[in-house]
Design a protein around this motif. Structure first.
Motif: not given
Length: 359
Positions: A192, A199, A281, A289
């Motif tokens: 990440a 993020v 993502t 995250k």
């Protein structure tokens, strides 16, 4: 029947079950077609992002650049290292034990382990023999993740891994020269990339693979995957013999593939050894995250970094382990994923430099 590495000699290597499950869910998309273009270098990506944001670039020397806006210095970069990290964050990226200590002080999950001077092999073996799990041996500081061996269960494997890790240590004067011995933790390897409080990109790093369609032979599917990898802007820079790997691991190239079976076609996840990436993502849970951001902030003065995680589940923080926080990690893989959306990490870095310059 298995060999010393645990590979099934009749059906190929046994893939990490977390990776297999992930690829069955997220690995079916067609790899991104970049139209034959080659990847821009990190410097080119950052330079392009600076110009898009109307900033001026001045080359200092070699790959060192200064970014200015009007009369104010915005920041700078050298290859993929920007001016965002502090001196302490840079030190932590050159010493995994230091990075882990910062994470532990914040109560963040890291794999149990110990570090040893390279000439303390027998002491390290004694530690290894006391473990209840398989081990990982790796350098405290390496380049491109080289020298890491996982799933070690015998003393012979440990000694070989120790030699490989010692040979892969970074030669920089300020790089930690020790070796790390950790408990082996299984999971999906996710990088990440954190910039500020967000993020901005995340990739699952997986071996080269194909998923059986039940109609073509494995040879036909391997041929297709190999051609796509060779044409990839980034991964195509690194040759990988998927056919040779399939033969070496006993995969039945001339048999029809089993429908929905995930076939592993490279020894690991490193792109220099055949690995590829899947953009995740938008699939990472919010708590995951937050964990990546917390790991970045645990390093004093760290405003941007790649956080390496091992995850049982891409959507849950439960069982997550933080492997490293690295301010020197490359970000080009986020711009050029194997599967999934492209993420403009360079733009996020430039915008963060501008934000910091304004106080």
């Amino acid at each position: 029947m298995t060999d010393a590495s645990g590979a099934d000699l009749n059906t190929g290597p046994a893939m990490n079950p977390h990776v297999t499950e992930f690829l069955r869910s997220f690995g079916r998309e067609t790899p991104v077609d970049f139209g034959g273009r080659r990847a821009d270098s990190p410097s080119a990506l950052l330079s392009g992002a600076a110009r898009r944001n109307k900033f001026r670039l001045s080359k200092v020397q070699n790959n060192h650049y200064v970014i200015t806006g009007g009369r104010r210095v915005i920041g700078g970069f050298a290859v993929h290292l920007t001016s965002l990290p502090s001196a302490e964050a840079l030190r932590a990226s050159m010493s995994l034990p230091l990075a882990k200590r910062h994470l532990q002080l914040e109560g963040l999950p890291v794999p149990p382990g110990a570090h040893f001077d390279v000439d303390h092999l027998e002491k390290a073996i004694a530690h290894f023999k006391g473990l209840t799990k398989a081990a990982v041996v790796k350098p405290a500081a390496s380049t491109h993740g080289a020298g890491s061996t996982t799933g070690i269960t015998t003393e012979r494997e440990f000694r070989d891994a120790w030699t490989a890790a010692a040979s892969a240590r970074r030669s920089d004067a300020d790089a930690d020269q020790r070796l790390i011995v950790e408990d082996h933790v299984e999971g999906l390897d996710v990088r990440a990339f954190v910039v500020g409080e967000n993020v901005v990109a995340a990739n699952a790093r997986v071996p080269l693979f194909c998923i059986g369609d039940g109609s073509r032979t494995l040879r036909e599917q391997v041929e297709e995957v190999s051609a796509r990898r060779s044409a990839h802007p980034l991964f195509g820079k690194f040759d990988h013999d998927a056919w040779g790997y399939a033969i070496e691991t006993g995969l039945p190239l001339d048999s029809r593939t089993e429908k929905d079976r995930v076939y592993q076609l490279s020894p690991g996840i490193n792109m220099r050894a055949g690995g590829v990436t899947v953009d995740v993502t938008d699939h990472m849970g919010s708590a995951l995250k937050d964990l990546a951001v917390a790991a970045t902030w645990a390093i004093p003065g760290c405003k941007a970094a790649a956080v390496d995680l091992l995850l049982p589940d891409i959507s849950s923080v439960e069982g997550a382990t933080i492997l490293d926080v690295d301010v020197q990690a490359g970000f080009a893989t986020h711009h050029y994923p194997w599967i999934g959306s492209r993420r403009q990490v360079a733009d996020a870095l430039i915008k963060k430099m501008h934000e910091n310059s304004r106080g």
